[in-house]
Design an enzyme around this catalytic site. Structure first.
Site, PDB file in Angstrom:
ATOM      1  N   SER A 281     -85.313  -3.339 -79.122  1.00 30.78           N
ATOM      2  CA  SER A 281     -84.922  -4.503 -79.933  1.00 30.78           C
ATOM      3  C   SER A 281     -84.316  -4.152 -81.285  1.00 30.78           C
ATOM      4  O   SER A 281     -83.602  -4.947 -81.868  1.00 30.78           O
ATOM      5  CB  SER A 281     -86.130  -5.409 -80.144  1.00 30.78           C
ATOM      6  OG  SER A 281     -87.170  -4.703 -80.773  1.00 30.78           O
TER       7      SER A 281
ATOM      8  N   LYS B 204     -84.300 -15.584 -75.820  1.00 30.94           N
ATOM      9  CA  LYS B 204     -83.085 -14.825 -76.150  1.00 30.94           C
ATOM     10  C   LYS B 204     -81.935 -15.348 -75.269  1.00 30.94           C
ATOM     11  O   LYS B 204     -81.342 -16.372 -75.616  1.00 30.94           O
ATOM     12  CB  LYS B 204     -83.376 -13.331 -76.023  1.00 30.94           C
ATOM     13  CG  LYS B 204     -84.617 -12.990 -76.893  1.00 30.94           C
ATOM     14  CD  LYS B 204     -84.889 -11.575 -77.082  1.00 30.94           C
ATOM     15  CE  LYS B 204     -86.272 -11.306 -77.667  1.00 30.94           C
ATOM     16  NZ  LYS B 204     -86.574 -11.951 -78.950  1.00 30.94           N
TER      17      LYS B 204
ATOM     18  N   HIS C 239     -84.640  -8.168 -74.111  1.00 30.11           N
ATOM     19  CA  HIS C 239     -83.271  -8.151 -74.647  1.00 30.11           C
ATOM     20  C   HIS C 239     -82.235  -7.804 -73.583  1.00 30.11           C
ATOM     21  O   HIS C 239     -81.037  -7.796 -73.884  1.00 30.11           O
ATOM     22  CB  HIS C 239     -83.168  -7.156 -75.807  1.00 30.11           C
ATOM     23  CG  HIS C 239     -83.946  -7.602 -77.011  1.00 30.11           C
ATOM     24  ND1 HIS C 239     -83.402  -8.413 -77.986  1.00 30.11           N
ATOM     25  CD2 HIS C 239     -85.240  -7.383 -77.368  1.00 30.11           C
ATOM     26  CE1 HIS C 239     -84.322  -8.654 -78.905  1.00 30.11           C
ATOM     27  NE2 HIS C 239     -85.451  -8.042 -78.550  1.00 30.11           N
TER      28      HIS C 239
HETATM   29  C1  LIG Z   1     -89.024  -6.444 -76.746  1.00 25.22           C
HETATM   30  C2  LIG Z   1     -89.618  -7.772 -77.092  1.00 25.22           C
HETATM   31  N1  LIG Z   1     -90.630  -8.247 -76.350  1.00 25.22           N
HETATM   32  C3  LIG Z   1     -91.202  -9.434 -76.614  1.00 25.22           C
HETATM   33  C4  LIG Z   1     -90.775 -10.209 -77.658  1.00 25.22           C
HETATM   34  C5  LIG Z   1     -91.455 -11.507 -77.962  1.00 25.22           C
HETATM   35  O1  LIG Z   1     -90.690 -12.566 -77.515  1.00 25.22           O
HETATM   36  P1  LIG Z   1     -90.773 -14.020 -78.161  1.00 25.22           P
HETATM   37  O2  LIG Z   1     -90.162 -13.940 -79.521  1.00 25.22           O
HETATM   38  O3  LIG Z   1     -89.977 -14.831 -77.217  1.00 25.22           O
HETATM   39  O4  LIG Z   1     -92.196 -14.423 -78.216  1.00 25.22           O
HETATM   40  C6  LIG Z   1     -89.729  -9.762 -78.459  1.00 25.22           C
HETATM   41  C7  LIG Z   1     -89.254 -10.590 -79.577  1.00 25.22           C
HETATM   42  O5  LIG Z   1     -88.362 -10.314 -80.305  1.00 25.22           O
HETATM   43  C8  LIG Z   1     -89.129  -8.515 -78.177  1.00 25.22           C
HETATM   44  O6  LIG Z   1     -88.128  -8.029 -78.931  1.00 25.22           O
END
Ligand SMILES: Cc1ncc(COP(=O)(O)O)c(C=O)c1O
Length: 399
Positions: free
Chosen positions: A185, A244, A213
């Site tokens: 990310s 996303k 992502h």
């Molecule tokens: C790799 C990853 N997993 C999980 C999440 C969590 O997702 P959410 O923001 O939809 O709760 C994120 C959030 O940016 C992320 O980058």
């Protein structure tokens, strides 16, 4: 001594940021004009830091679906998935996700964060082992901590280091779960998934890939890095988010393990929170349908990603290792990071400024992300703003 004394270092860091980056902690999106534009603190701004990869947050079919669902089913479920909070839409979305990924089953959670918390805290516990890539997201770390398994980190994107650790742990003769991300990310780099699957199979471990992502971004059908690399059969669990590419909020896990369903009953983050509202479920279902049908969105996203990545590289910035819709500039100098971020905001371009310890390598990051919905004109304005701030900081260095 007060309960807040321990926040003093945070307060000092905040003060430093506020001095250099005007309004950093008071950024308010006052008017959301579209998926890529907003009025921020009174200034029209192109949004170049959102994870709206396919631009679906403003898709008219998704909005209609959300409005219809709110009218028919109300604004919230007011209950847990385990009690009164499973509506037919949640079940339909789970079937559609399982079908999309060609998997036996799916579970839908209230956020992507909760999906990782639920899966990691439930799948592995005391006496068992998690091996995770050091650059994994905070939700993965938190899930590991919550479950009480023994946690080992391996070097980022280093299958040899993973293998060394697996070899050492082999004699323990216990369940091992490996956790990686599809696209990371912060720097937008991909996991070396084929090598990781090969190591996983050699040692009889399980593998969970967080495709938060990479869903909608990678793979011929948008199923992510596992699809793109041709190793879907070697991945036991795929976790993802609706926040996303699908432009909403929520999370999920899909798997071919028939026992996946049992996780629901053992998972506190599934049981002890309210389920997603009907409007969110409805817009997500529509977004998934669009993701499946409109591969041209993915193409447009990649055209924008390639363009910005190469532009910033040409400007001489130190970049993440490969082009992707997450385009990060690494900066050793905090003052330069502050100046670039402020300069971009002054020119009507919003990107994310990320500071250590939230960054992978101790550098500051200016993290941009592009969308299929960015128009050629908006992309030009983003590139022009970076060119202008680059000149300013270059002048400051030579002065
Ligand atoms: C790799 C990853 N997993 C999980 C999440 C969590 O997702 P959410 O923001 O939809 O709760 C994120 C959030 O940016 C992320 O980058």
């Amino acid at each position: 001594m007060t309960i807040f004394d321990k926040f003093q270092p945070l307060a000092a860091a905040r003060q430093e940021l506020e001095q250099h980056c005007d309004n950093f902690f008071n950024i308010v999106m006052q008017e959301i004009v579209s998926g890529t534009e907003a009025v921020v603190n009174g200034r029209p701004m192109i949004l170049a830091g959102s994870n709206n990869y396919l631009g679906l947050s403003f898709d008219s079919a998704c909005i209609d679906a959300a409005c219809d669902a709110a009218r028919k089913e109300g604004t919230g479920t007011t209950g847990s998935r385990m009690a009164n909070g499973t509506f037919s839409g949640h079940v339909a979305l789970e079937h559609e996700l399982a079908d999309f990924y060609n998997r036996l089953g799916a579970i839908v959670f209230s956020t992507g964060y909760v999906a990782n918390l639920a899966m990691l805290s439930t799948l592995v516990g005391p006496g068992e082992i998690i091996l995770l890539d050091a650059d994994c997201h905070a939700s993965i770390y938190d899930g590991c901590r919550m479950g009480g398994a023994e946690v080992h980190r391996f070097r980022h994107n280093d299958p040899q280091d993973l293998e060394k650790r697996l070899h050492r742990l082999e004699k323990r003769n216990t369940t091992v779960l490996i956790v990686v991300e599809g696209l990371y990310s912060m720097l937008g780099d991909r996991a070396p998934l084929a090598e990781i699957v090969a190591v996983k199979e050699k040692y009889g471990a399980y593998l969970l890939v967080d495709e938060a992502h990479s869903m909608g971004v990678l793979g011929a059908n948008g199923r992510g890095l596992a699809e793109e690399t041709g190793v879907e059969g070697g991945v036991d669990f795929i976790v993802g988010t609706f926040s996303k590419s699908l432009g909403a909020i929520g999370g999920f896990c899909v798997s071919d393990h028939p026992e996946l369903n049992l996780v629901r009953y053992a998972s506190r983050p599934y049981v002890f929170t309210a389920s997603s509202s009907p409007s969110v479920v409805a817009s997500t279902r529509m977004a998934l349908k669009i993701l499946r049908e409109k591969s041209e969105l993915r193409q447009r996203l990649w055209d924008n990603a390639d363009m910005l990545y190469h532009k910033l590289q040409d400007l001489g910035f130190s970049m993440g290792p490969e082009p992707s819709p997450i385009i990060a500039i690494r900066l050793e100098d905090k003052a330069e990071a502050f100046a670039l971020w402020s300069g971009l905001v002054e020119r009507g371009v919003y990107v994310n400024l990320v500071l250590p310890p939230a960054t992978p390598d101790g550098n500051c990051l200016l993290r941009s992300s592009v969308s299929a919905a960015h128009t050629p004109e908006q992309m030009k304005r983003i590139c022009d703003a970076f060119t202008a701030v680059r000149q300013l900081t270059a002048m400051a260095h030579t002065a």
